[in-house]
Design an enzyme around this catalytic site. Structure first.
Site, PDB file in Angstrom:
ATOM      1  N   HIS A 118       4.078   5.334  11.999  1.00  0.00           N
ATOM      2  CA  HIS A 118       2.989   6.264  12.318  1.00  0.00           C
ATOM      3  C   HIS A 118       3.461   7.411  13.216  1.00  0.00           C
ATOM      4  O   HIS A 118       2.666   7.998  13.954  1.00  0.00           O
ATOM      5  CB  HIS A 118       1.799   5.540  12.984  1.00  0.00           C
ATOM      6  CG  HIS A 118       1.111   4.559  12.098  1.00  0.00           C
ATOM      7  ND1 HIS A 118      -0.116   4.010  12.403  1.00  0.00           N
ATOM      8  CD2 HIS A 118       1.467   4.021  10.903  1.00  0.00           C
ATOM      9  CE1 HIS A 118      -0.478   3.170  11.450  1.00  0.00           C
ATOM     10  NE2 HIS A 118       0.475   3.171  10.525  1.00  0.00           N
TER      11      HIS A 118
ATOM     12  N   GLU B 284       4.686  -5.369   4.016  1.00  0.00           N
ATOM     13  CA  GLU B 284       4.769  -4.549   5.222  1.00  0.00           C
ATOM     14  C   GLU B 284       6.195  -4.628   5.756  1.00  0.00           C
ATOM     15  O   GLU B 284       6.916  -5.601   5.501  1.00  0.00           O
ATOM     16  CB  GLU B 284       3.789  -5.065   6.281  1.00  0.00           C
ATOM     17  CG  GLU B 284       2.335  -4.766   6.007  1.00  0.00           C
ATOM     18  CD  GLU B 284       1.943  -3.339   6.357  1.00  0.00           C
ATOM     19  OE1 GLU B 284       2.796  -2.585   6.885  1.00  0.00           O
ATOM     20  OE2 GLU B 284       0.785  -2.970   6.102  1.00  0.00           O
TER      21      GLU B 284
ATOM     22  N   ASP C 182       6.418   2.266   6.141  1.00  0.00           N
ATOM     23  CA  ASP C 182       5.026   1.814   6.167  1.00  0.00           C
ATOM     24  C   ASP C 182       4.214   2.572   5.131  1.00  0.00           C
ATOM     25  O   ASP C 182       3.548   3.542   5.477  1.00  0.00           O
ATOM     26  CB  ASP C 182       4.458   2.008   7.576  1.00  0.00           C
ATOM     27  CG  ASP C 182       3.104   1.388   7.765  1.00  0.00           C
ATOM     28  OD1 ASP C 182       2.693   0.577   6.910  1.00  0.00           O
ATOM     29  OD2 ASP C 182       2.443   1.706   8.762  1.00  0.00           O
TER      30      ASP C 182
ATOM     31  N   GLU D 132      -5.108   1.043   2.943  1.00  0.00           N
ATOM     32  CA  GLU D 132      -4.821   0.037   3.971  1.00  0.00           C
ATOM     33  C   GLU D 132      -4.847   0.625   5.368  1.00  0.00           C
ATOM     34  O   GLU D 132      -5.278  -0.035   6.326  1.00  0.00           O
ATOM     35  CB  GLU D 132      -3.460  -0.605   3.690  1.00  0.00           C
ATOM     36  CG  GLU D 132      -3.134  -1.815   4.564  1.00  0.00           C
ATOM     37  CD  GLU D 132      -2.477  -1.475   5.890  1.00  0.00           C
ATOM     38  OE1 GLU D 132      -2.385  -2.362   6.751  1.00  0.00           O
ATOM     39  OE2 GLU D 132      -2.065  -0.295   6.083  1.00  0.00           O
ATOM     40  N   GLU D 133      -4.371   1.852   5.518  1.00  0.00           N
ATOM     41  CA  GLU D 133      -4.268   2.442   6.852  1.00  0.00           C
ATOM     42  C   GLU D 133      -5.631   2.682   7.499  1.00  0.00           C
ATOM     43  O   GLU D 133      -5.708   2.907   8.708  1.00  0.00           O
ATOM     44  CB  GLU D 133      -3.472   3.761   6.792  1.00  0.00           C
ATOM     45  CG  GLU D 133      -2.011   3.605   6.395  1.00  0.00           C
ATOM     46  CD  GLU D 133      -1.173   2.869   7.439  1.00  0.00           C
ATOM     47  OE1 GLU D 133      -1.738   2.467   8.472  1.00  0.00           O
ATOM     48  OE2 GLU D 133       0.030   2.705   7.217  1.00  0.00           O
TER      49      GLU D 133
ATOM     50  N   HIS E 133       0.839  -1.212   0.000  1.00  0.00           N
ATOM     51  CA  HIS E 133       0.000   0.000   0.000  1.00  0.00           C
ATOM     52  C   HIS E 133       0.868   1.253   0.000  1.00  0.00           C
ATOM     53  O   HIS E 133       1.969   1.261   0.562  1.00  0.00           O
ATOM     54  CB  HIS E 133      -0.970   0.012   1.192  1.00  0.00           C
ATOM     55  CG  HIS E 133      -0.330   0.197   2.543  1.00  0.00           C
ATOM     56  ND1 HIS E 133      -0.074   1.431   3.088  1.00  0.00           N
ATOM     57  CD2 HIS E 133       0.086  -0.699   3.464  1.00  0.00           C
ATOM     58  CE1 HIS E 133       0.464   1.288   4.282  1.00  0.00           C
ATOM     59  NE2 HIS E 133       0.584   0.002   4.539  1.00  0.00           N
TER      60      HIS E 133
END
Length: 414
Positions: free
Chosen positions: A382, A199, A140, A174-175, A111
């Site tokens: 994140h 990932e 990510d 995806e998130e 993603h």
């Protein structure tokens, strides 16, 4: 055969064999050289797409990233299908396909959406030091997407076609639980013999063999507005009731390898002199088994029936994201295969799990063997500290490329 007292016993022979130093496996020199030579171009492409804001819901940013990736895929003969998102406000998804002459039908999922808002790149663009690369989404999961694309280039350059098909899904939501691709993923995982997810790998150097499932519990409190100075007694404070409801969280762990529940968003009121009549909170729940979610949901529903402030009403709703990826034999077999490939390089590949959900859980739930965490090693996900471990780039590219070759020739049994 006559007994010979000088002949060692079978047990002694076995002990002597065990004592002989094992001959170390050797890496495939051709693949390793190709992976090493690709490093500069791999980093350059990663820099280009990290320096494009593409948070979930940023359709224009996603389109700009795809515009950089798609020509690279077309150049190696991939057919490209651009598929509109299944939910409004999300970027289009891309499915790239390569057709070979072998047996395995491999699905790769990556993603390009991040958790960062537009403008983040201007504040902290891609940068590197000796050991790490930094930037929004660098691990990510833009690092993994670039790795997968680079591996496909290596297959092309090495003229490796001993696979039936390789399908590369690059998705844009995806998130937020992949609301823009659920039907697409379901179709693709059923068509595949195996799913590989890029990932990031966990530090110091592990792939992912289990993941928690995720869901959100939303609490919405309805109260009554009133003047906060003249007649506050006429109001019914939704924010105060929400604080009471959030207290249910104290019954559940906030961290660890099992169930966790954490407050993530909180909203109430829009005027400083008005008793708020509406307040909302989101509780992010992570579970190891699907049945764990029912217990925590029941606790919040029970609390909602027992308000502290009279005449307030509490609604409890849920938004599922991904199911758990449990420990399972199919993943374990793929992990052992990956571990053996890594050992060719004299490296040890760890096996780990975490609370970050992913599409691999959907593949496993559909009965398709899945392996996750195959991207470069990273950390600080994140957050402003997100990084990609640069020394892991070439070993992880070697691992992924050789795994594609092996699975293309001999796919797992579904």
């Amino acid at each position: 055969m006559r007994y010979n007292p000088y002949m060692p016993s079978l047990a002694a022979v076995a002990a002597m064999v065990a004592a002989i130093p094992a001959i170390a496996a050797q890496p495939d020199k051709q693949i390793l050289k190709a992976a090493t030579d690709a490093r500069s171009a791999q980093i350059a492409l990663l820099k280009d797409i990290v320096n494009i804001d593409s948070g979930s819901g940023d359709a224009q940013g996603s389109a700009r990233v795809m515009a950089r990736l798609v020509p690279e895929l077309k150049a190696i003969g991939a057919t490209i299908e651009t598929i509109p998102a299944e939910a409004p406000g999300l970027g289009d998804n891309v499915v790239a396909r390569l057709t070979g002459k072998g047996r395995g039908r491999i699905l790769i999922i990556g993603h390009i959406d991040t958790v960062f808002p537009a403008g983040t790149v201007a504040e902290r663009p891609f940068r590197m030091d000796e050991k790490r690369a930094y930037g929004p989404g660098v691990s990510d999961e833009k690092g993994g997407v670039v790795q997968a694309l680079t591996a496909l280039k290596l297959l092309h350059d090495l003229k490796e076609t001993n696979y039936a098909s390789i399908t590369f899904l690059i998705e844009t939501s995806e998130e937020t639980g992949s609301p823009g691709t659920r039907k697409l993923i379901d179709r693709l995982v059923h068509e595949a013999d195996v799913e590989l997810n890029v990932e990031p790998g966990d530090a110091p150097d592990a792939i992912t063999v289990w993941r928690k499932g995720s869901a959100t519990i939303k609490l919405t409190v309805h109260g009554r507005a009133a003047h906060a100075g003249v007649a506050p007694q006429d109001g019914r404070n939704a924010a105060a009731e929400l604080i009471h409801q959030i207290g249910t969280l104290d019954r559940f762990p906030k961290s660890g390898d099992g169930l966790t529940a954490n407050l993530t968003t909180l909203r109430a009121g829009n005027r400083v002199n008005v008793i708020p009549d509406l307040a909302t909170a989101d509780i992010n729940v992570r579970v190891r088994t699907a049945d764990q979610f029912a217990g925590i949901l029941a606790a919040f529903e029970a609390s909602a029936r027992q308000t502290m402030i009279p005449d307030t009403k509490v609604d409890v709703s849920t938004t599922p994201s991904f199911p758990p990826l449990p420990n399972n034999p199919a993943t374990d077999r793929l992990a052992a295969q990956a571990k053996a490939i890594y050992a060719d390089l004299g490296l040890t590949l760890g096996m780990a799990g975490n609370g970050g959900a992913s599409e691999s859980a959907l593949a496993a739930a559909a009965g398709t063997p899945a392996l996750d965490g195959l991207g470069p090693v990273g950390g600080g996900f994140h957050s402003v500290d997100e990084y990609l471990d640069l020394p892991s780039l070439t070993p992880r590219l070697y691992l992924f490329t050789k795994l594609l070759i092996q699975l293309g020739a001999a796919p797992p049994t579904k």
